[in-house]
Design an enzyme around this catalytic site. Sequence first.
Site, PDB file in Angstrom:
ATOM      1  N   GLY A  31       6.756 -25.573  11.725  1.00 64.26           N
ATOM      2  CA  GLY A  31       8.111 -25.920  11.303  1.00 64.26           C
ATOM      3  C   GLY A  31       8.431 -27.387  11.532  1.00 64.26           C
ATOM      4  O   GLY A  31       7.535 -28.187  11.800  1.00 64.26           O
ATOM      5  N   HIS A  34       7.896 -31.811   7.114  1.00 66.93           N
ATOM      6  CA  HIS A  34       8.009 -33.152   6.536  1.00 66.93           C
ATOM      7  C   HIS A  34       7.036 -33.247   5.361  1.00 66.93           C
ATOM      8  O   HIS A  34       6.366 -32.259   5.014  1.00 66.93           O
ATOM      9  CB  HIS A  34       7.727 -34.218   7.599  1.00 66.93           C
ATOM     10  CG  HIS A  34       6.445 -34.004   8.357  1.00 66.93           C
ATOM     11  ND1 HIS A  34       5.212 -34.027   7.753  1.00 66.93           N
ATOM     12  CD2 HIS A  34       6.218 -33.732   9.670  1.00 66.93           C
ATOM     13  CE1 HIS A  34       4.277 -33.807   8.657  1.00 66.93           C
ATOM     14  NE2 HIS A  34       4.855 -33.613   9.832  1.00 66.93           N
ATOM     15  N   HIS A  37       3.478 -31.753   5.606  1.00 74.49           N
ATOM     16  CA  HIS A  37       3.358 -30.307   5.369  1.00 74.49           C
ATOM     17  C   HIS A  37       3.476 -29.995   3.870  1.00 74.49           C
ATOM     18  O   HIS A  37       2.741 -29.168   3.330  1.00 74.49           O
ATOM     19  CB  HIS A  37       4.481 -29.548   6.096  1.00 74.49           C
ATOM     20  CG  HIS A  37       4.475 -29.707   7.585  1.00 74.49           C
ATOM     21  ND1 HIS A  37       5.470 -30.387   8.258  1.00 74.49           N
ATOM     22  CD2 HIS A  37       3.616 -29.269   8.535  1.00 74.49           C
ATOM     23  CE1 HIS A  37       5.226 -30.346   9.563  1.00 74.49           C
ATOM     24  NE2 HIS A  37       4.103 -29.682   9.765  1.00 74.49           N
ATOM     25  N   GLN A 153      -8.540 -30.312  15.458  1.00 76.57           N
ATOM     26  CA  GLN A 153      -8.067 -28.944  15.180  1.00 76.57           C
ATOM     27  C   GLN A 153      -8.744 -28.386  13.922  1.00 76.57           C
ATOM     28  O   GLN A 153      -9.234 -27.249  13.918  1.00 76.57           O
ATOM     29  CB  GLN A 153      -6.550 -28.963  14.995  1.00 76.57           C
ATOM     30  CG  GLN A 153      -5.973 -27.700  14.422  1.00 76.57           C
ATOM     31  CD  GLN A 153      -4.453 -27.759  14.329  1.00 76.57           C
ATOM     32  OE1 GLN A 153      -3.757 -27.631  15.332  1.00 76.57           O
ATOM     33  NE2 GLN A 153      -3.926 -27.960  13.134  1.00 76.57           N
ATOM     34  N   SER A 186       6.134 -34.079  13.270  1.00 78.06           N
ATOM     35  CA  SER A 186       7.402 -33.496  13.724  1.00 78.06           C
ATOM     36  C   SER A 186       7.858 -34.193  15.006  1.00 78.06           C
ATOM     37  O   SER A 186       9.048 -34.250  15.306  1.00 78.06           O
ATOM     38  CB  SER A 186       7.222 -32.002  13.989  1.00 78.06           C
ATOM     39  OG  SER A 186       6.640 -31.391  12.853  1.00 78.06           O
ATOM     40  N   ARG A 187       6.929 -34.702  15.782  1.00 80.46           N
ATOM     41  CA  ARG A 187       7.264 -35.342  17.066  1.00 80.46           C
ATOM     42  C   ARG A 187       7.842 -36.743  16.890  1.00 80.46           C
ATOM     43  O   ARG A 187       8.377 -37.300  17.851  1.00 80.46           O
ATOM     44  CB  ARG A 187       6.035 -35.386  17.975  1.00 80.46           C
ATOM     45  CG  ARG A 187       5.617 -33.994  18.442  1.00 80.46           C
ATOM     46  CD  ARG A 187       4.575 -34.019  19.547  1.00 80.46           C
ATOM     47  NE  ARG A 187       4.434 -32.726  20.192  1.00 80.46           N
ATOM     48  CZ  ARG A 187       3.537 -31.793  19.856  1.00 80.46           C
ATOM     49  NH1 ARG A 187       2.695 -32.021  18.862  1.00 80.46           N
ATOM     50  NH2 ARG A 187       3.490 -30.642  20.483  1.00 80.46           N
TER      51      ARG A 187
HETATM   52  P1  AMP Z   1       2.052 -28.555  12.581  1.00 82.25           P
HETATM   53  O1  AMP Z   1       3.348 -28.025  12.036  1.00 82.25           O
HETATM   54  O2  AMP Z   1       2.188 -29.814  13.363  1.00 82.25           O
HETATM   55  O3  AMP Z   1       1.233 -27.495  13.270  1.00 82.25           O
HETATM   56  O4  AMP Z   1       1.205 -28.964  11.300  1.00 82.25           O
HETATM   57  C1  AMP Z   1       0.889 -28.023  10.310  1.00 82.25           C
HETATM   58  C2  AMP Z   1      -0.170 -28.591   9.424  1.00 82.25           C
HETATM   59  O5  AMP Z   1       0.313 -29.799   8.812  1.00 82.25           O
HETATM   60  C3  AMP Z   1      -1.440 -28.974  10.185  1.00 82.25           C
HETATM   61  O6  AMP Z   1      -2.560 -28.600   9.417  1.00 82.25           O
HETATM   62  C4  AMP Z   1      -1.319 -30.468  10.301  1.00 82.25           C
HETATM   63  O7  AMP Z   1      -2.564 -31.122  10.401  1.00 82.25           O
HETATM   64  C5  AMP Z   1      -0.634 -30.813   8.995  1.00 82.25           C
HETATM   65  N1  AMP Z   1       0.019 -32.126   9.104  1.00 82.25           N
HETATM   66  C6  AMP Z   1       0.885 -32.534  10.058  1.00 82.25           C
HETATM   67  N2  AMP Z   1       1.227 -33.827   9.859  1.00 82.25           N
HETATM   68  C7  AMP Z   1       0.551 -34.247   8.758  1.00 82.25           C
HETATM   69  C8  AMP Z   1       0.475 -35.480   8.041  1.00 82.25           C
HETATM   70  N3  AMP Z   1       1.156 -36.562   8.414  1.00 82.25           N
HETATM   71  N4  AMP Z   1      -0.324 -35.538   6.961  1.00 82.25           N
HETATM   72  C9  AMP Z   1      -1.039 -34.451   6.563  1.00 82.25           C
HETATM   73  N5  AMP Z   1      -1.004 -33.269   7.188  1.00 82.25           N
HETATM   74  C10 AMP Z   1      -0.224 -33.158   8.276  1.00 82.25           C
END
Ligand code: AMP
Length: 289
Positions: A31, A34, A37, A153, A186-187
């Site tokens: 969640g 941005h 995602h 990851q 998100s951070r």
């Molecule tokens: P998270 O919500 O942080 O667990 O991220 C969900 C997915 O979005 C993960 O596969 C992340 O690697 C991907 N993601 C997060 N930030 C970015 C970004 N700036 N560019 C591309 N993918 C992203």
Amino acid sequence: METIRTIAWMKEKTREARQEQRIVGFVPTMGALHAGHLALVEKAKKVCSPVFASIFLNPKQFGPHEDLSRYPRPLETDIDKLMAAKVDGLFLPDASEIYPHAFSTYVHVEGLSERLEGKTRPGHFRGVATVVLKLFEIVQPHFAYFGRKDAQQARIIQQMTRDLNLDVELVVCPIVREADGLALSSRNTYLDAEERRAATVLYRSLKAAEAELAAGVRDSLELQRTIHKVLEKEPHARLDYAEIVDAETFEPVVQVRQHCYALLAVYIGKTRLIDNMLIEAGDELRVEL
Ligand code: AMP
């Protein structure tokens, strides 16, 4: 877009789609969505129908002193964004649906999980691998989309997928960045205005290393020194790690060669940010930031 809260209903939706010979795509998230995602969703939409996204703030991947309780949860705007992106279904389970009382089975990808992110965040990848395997079992996608932003990851999930013979194809998508180079995260919302300016130092240090690579440098120590120099000039930044690693093993390399990553984790004030650069240094140099 349908919001799906139970495992039974999610399984039913995917079973229906598979029965109709459709290609199921899946974008797992925590969640606070941005453009990074949404780029995954867009990529999924090109190949898959239906596309399911999940929002699950997985408690098992946060350490006791990490930011689980203050992690942003703008659910309403997240739902609007997923609807605008034409996601077909949002899997939105409660923690108790995913981890019922007496839950006790975990997935541990040995070796890869102990290094880098795993060293600073013990147990993090155990939580990630466990929840991703569960989500794969529940959603049963043909294709699952991950960001290269979290390169370690993605590599660990790929290893798990191979080792456990999972019938899902992983698609790893490029990093989406702000205009000034900061990788979307998100951070980033934790950063105040001054820290936000300072946070570009991750990108700037990788760019400096990229320039050295273009000039012919292949020595990892030299590239690391360049990264350190840029980071040292930024008073808000405190380095956790800056490593040049093999893209398969995530072990440090002495000389940059084919398929490496330059990986960074840096504290900006109290906020820990990560970033990376993919380096293909065969006969021709190719760098992806
Ligand atoms: P998270 O919500 O942080 O667990 O991220 C969900 C997915 O979005 C993960 O596969 C992340 O690697 C991907 N993601 C997060 N930030 C970015 C970004 N700036 N560019 C591309 N993918 C992203």
